[in-house]
Design a protein around this motif. Structure first.
Motif, PDB file in Angstrom:
ATOM      1  N   PHE A 129      -7.302  -9.548  12.820  1.00 39.94           N
ATOM      2  CA  PHE A 129      -7.960  -9.466  13.953  1.00 39.94           C
ATOM      3  C   PHE A 129      -8.996 -10.833  14.187  1.00 39.94           C
ATOM      4  CE2 PHE A 129      -7.390  -5.117  13.970  1.00 39.94           C
ATOM      5  CZ  PHE A 129      -6.980  -4.768  15.212  1.00 39.94           C
ATOM      6  N   ARG A 130      -9.208 -11.507  12.974  1.00 38.82           N
ATOM      7  CA  ARG A 130      -9.923 -12.902  13.012  1.00 38.82           C
ATOM      8  C   ARG A 130      -8.895 -14.073  13.214  1.00 38.82           C
ATOM      9  NH1 ARG A 130     -13.706 -10.058   9.675  1.00 38.82           N
ATOM     10  NH2 ARG A 130     -12.200  -9.979   7.949  1.00 38.82           N
ATOM     11  N   GLU A 131      -7.794 -13.978  12.690  1.00 43.98           N
ATOM     12  CA  GLU A 131      -6.906 -15.015  12.681  1.00 43.98           C
ATOM     13  C   GLU A 131      -6.035 -14.968  13.965  1.00 43.98           C
ATOM     14  OE1 GLU A 131      -5.310 -14.809   8.544  1.00 43.98           O
ATOM     15  OE2 GLU A 131      -7.114 -15.019   7.686  1.00 43.98           O
ATOM     16  N   HIS A 132      -5.503 -13.596  14.042  1.00 42.68           N
ATOM     17  CA  HIS A 132      -4.369 -13.492  15.225  1.00 42.68           C
ATOM     18  C   HIS A 132      -4.605 -12.321  15.996  1.00 42.68           C
ATOM     19  CE1 HIS A 132      -1.828 -16.095  12.357  1.00 42.68           C
ATOM     20  NE2 HIS A 132      -2.064 -15.080  11.469  1.00 42.68           N
ATOM     21  N   PRO A 133      -6.079 -12.622  16.570  1.00 39.13           N
ATOM     22  CA  PRO A 133      -6.424 -11.196  17.550  1.00 39.13           C
ATOM     23  C   PRO A 133      -5.311 -11.018  18.541  1.00 39.13           C
ATOM     24  CG  PRO A 133      -7.489 -13.232  18.193  1.00 39.13           C
ATOM     25  CD  PRO A 133      -6.784 -13.724  16.964  1.00 39.13           C
ATOM     26  N   GLU A 134      -4.606 -11.697  19.462  1.00 39.36           N
ATOM     27  CA  GLU A 134      -3.834 -11.291  20.242  1.00 39.36           C
ATOM     28  C   GLU A 134      -2.754 -10.668  19.715  1.00 39.36           C
ATOM     29  OE1 GLU A 134      -4.552 -14.337  20.147  1.00 39.36           O
ATOM     30  OE2 GLU A 134      -5.818 -14.808  21.948  1.00 39.36           O
ATOM     31  N   LEU A 135      -2.074 -10.848  18.387  1.00 35.53           N
ATOM     32  CA  LEU A 135      -1.030 -10.143  17.827  1.00 35.53           C
ATOM     33  C   LEU A 135      -1.629  -8.722  17.277  1.00 35.53           C
ATOM     34  CD1 LEU A 135       1.921 -10.382  16.725  1.00 35.53           C
ATOM     35  CD2 LEU A 135       0.884 -11.468  14.687  1.00 35.53           C
ATOM     36  N   ALA A 136      -2.873  -8.894  16.534  1.00 36.20           N
ATOM     37  CA  ALA A 136      -3.423  -7.411  16.082  1.00 36.20           C
ATOM     38  C   ALA A 136      -3.695  -6.548  16.982  1.00 36.20           C
ATOM     39  CB  ALA A 136      -4.798  -7.988  15.264  1.00 36.20           C
ATOM     40  N   TRP A 137      -4.184  -7.200  18.234  1.00 40.85           N
ATOM     41  CA  TRP A 137      -4.373  -5.969  19.191  1.00 40.85           C
ATOM     42  C   TRP A 137      -2.937  -5.624  20.126  1.00 40.85           C
ATOM     43  CZ3 TRP A 137      -6.868  -2.039  19.974  1.00 40.85           C
ATOM     44  CH2 TRP A 137      -8.215  -2.184  19.745  1.00 40.85           C
ATOM     45  N   GLY A 138      -2.043  -6.724  20.130  1.00 38.35           N
ATOM     46  CA  GLY A 138      -0.694  -6.324  20.465  1.00 38.35           C
ATOM     47  C   GLY A 138      -0.033  -5.027  19.749  1.00 38.35           C
ATOM     48  N   PHE A 139      -0.450  -5.063  18.204  1.00 43.61           N
ATOM     49  CA  PHE A 139       0.072  -3.996  17.347  1.00 43.61           C
ATOM     50  C   PHE A 139      -0.576  -2.675  17.779  1.00 43.61           C
ATOM     51  CE2 PHE A 139      -0.352  -2.077  13.017  1.00 43.61           C
ATOM     52  CZ  PHE A 139       0.826  -1.349  12.987  1.00 43.61           C
ATOM     53  N   TYR A 140      -1.839  -2.855  17.562  1.00 43.16           N
ATOM     54  CA  TYR A 140      -2.782  -1.698  17.691  1.00 43.16           C
ATOM     55  C   TYR A 140      -2.753  -1.206  19.292  1.00 43.16           C
ATOM     56  CZ  TYR A 140      -4.147  -1.306  12.982  1.00 43.16           C
ATOM     57  OH  TYR A 140      -4.403  -1.318  11.601  1.00 43.16           O
ATOM     58  N   GLY A 141      -2.737  -2.249  20.087  1.00 42.21           N
ATOM     59  CA  GLY A 141      -2.579  -1.792  21.477  1.00 42.21           C
ATOM     60  C   GLY A 141      -1.314  -0.949  21.961  1.00 42.21           C
ATOM     61  N   HIS A 142      -0.355  -1.233  21.300  1.00 44.05           N
ATOM     62  CA  HIS A 142       0.885  -0.645  21.568  1.00 44.05           C
ATOM     63  C   HIS A 142       0.877   0.713  20.943  1.00 44.05           C
ATOM     64  CE1 HIS A 142       5.235   0.802  20.603  1.00 44.05           C
ATOM     65  NE2 HIS A 142       5.374  -0.002  21.935  1.00 44.05           N
ATOM     66  N   ARG A 143       0.425   0.879  19.715  1.00 46.92           N
ATOM     67  CA  ARG A 143       0.092   2.142  19.066  1.00 46.92           C
ATOM     68  C   ARG A 143      -0.797   3.106  20.003  1.00 46.92           C
ATOM     69  NH1 ARG A 143      -1.358   1.274  13.089  1.00 46.92           N
ATOM     70  NH2 ARG A 143      -1.155   3.696  13.146  1.00 46.92           N
TER      71      ARG A 143
END
Length: 279
Positions: free
Chosen positions: A66-80
């Motif tokens: 979430f610190r280094e790749h927030p859009e990717l992390a939230w892409g993963f958790y947002g999809h879930r």
């Protein structure tokens, strides 16, 4: 022992109980059609962008992501989050509810799943312990407060091919910094466990009232054995349901090497035959 005899034994243990502890792992969610993340191949099949980046589950399911790749992390958790909101609980949930309704003290749930499927299936939220937290709740990344709040106001929009969030990320209502799921991740020293601790207290109060507890464990693996170990520590008969890891060392235990849906249907059939459940 033929499987029908196992169902008979499991049904007998349930009929003798005054309360049911349901301990559940990821395998129960698979019965509802949720993806299986065990092993990198399962993750990469569900999230091809992570596969192309050769990114393992431990690398995306951690606070640093979430610190280094927030859009990717939230892409993963947002999809879930979106997936869990849309998924309907599988047939095992209804059978477990029917069993609980016939026991004097009902049921309590202990689960490592963060998907909120038990609440969606109609289980009492005050009788659920989510030992790894819940994707349906958020906390501040900055740690400005210990507050935990519902994610109801966040509707993720995700580019599935890139596994990236395309709309605004959720923010802390106090400091307006980035918010993250209130989930215990890998290498996570920042998880706020207050909500789960309150659940632990309620479970302890319920458990102390029981004399004849029975445990039904569904889909809990050995890689992260939180659920299996908790059920084994209850000093109670254990019905273990798992297609590949059903063995139990307890003399009072029953091993059912099959899916949760298959096992619960078999148990329900036996209980209907004795009149414990309606046919």
């Amino acid at each position: 022992m033929p499987s029908d005899e196992r169902f008979i034994r499991a049904a007998s243990l349930i009929e003798q109980a005054d309360g049911l502890l349901i301990t559940a792992g990821a395998g129960l969610g698979v019965d509802s059609g949720l993806p299986d993340f065990r092993g990198s191949q399962g993750l990469w099949q569900a999230y091809p962008a992570l596969g192309r980046a050769r990114m393992h589950f431990q690398e995306i399911a951690c606070p640093d992501a979430f610190r280094e790749h927030p859009e990717l992390a939230w892409g993963f958790y947002g999809h879930r989050l979106k997936l869990y909101r849309e998924t309907q609980p599988g047939p095992a949930f209804g059978i477990l509810q029917a069993i609980a309704s016939r026991l004097p003290a009902g049921a309590f749930v202990f689960t490592s799943n963060v998907d909120g499927q038990f609440q969606k299936a109609g289980f009492d939220p005050l009788r659920i312990l989510e030992c790894h937290g819940s994707i349906h709740h958020l906390q501040c990344m900055n740690g400005c407060t210990n507050a935990i709040w519902p994610a109801d106001g966040f509707t993720p929009e995700v580019d599935d091919d890139a596994c990236r969030l395309t709309n605004a990320m959720p923010r802390c209502p106090r400091c307006h910094g980035l918010a993250r799921p209130n989930i215990l991740m890998f290498g996570d020293w920042e998880w706020i466990e207050d909500r789960t601790h309150e659940q632990e207290v309620r479970l302890g109060t319920w458990r102390r009232r029981l004399d004849r507890l029975v445990v039904i464990e569904i889909g809990a693996g050995t890689a992260i054995p939180s659920v299996r170990l908790f059920g084994e520590r209850q000093d109670a008969p254990l019905i273990r349901i798992n297609p590949t890891e059903a063995k139990t060392s307890s003399e009072r235990g029953v091993s059912l090497p099959m899916t949760g849906a298959e096992a619960m249907r078999g148990i329900a059939s036996e209980l209907a035959g004795t009149g414990f459940l309606e046919a």
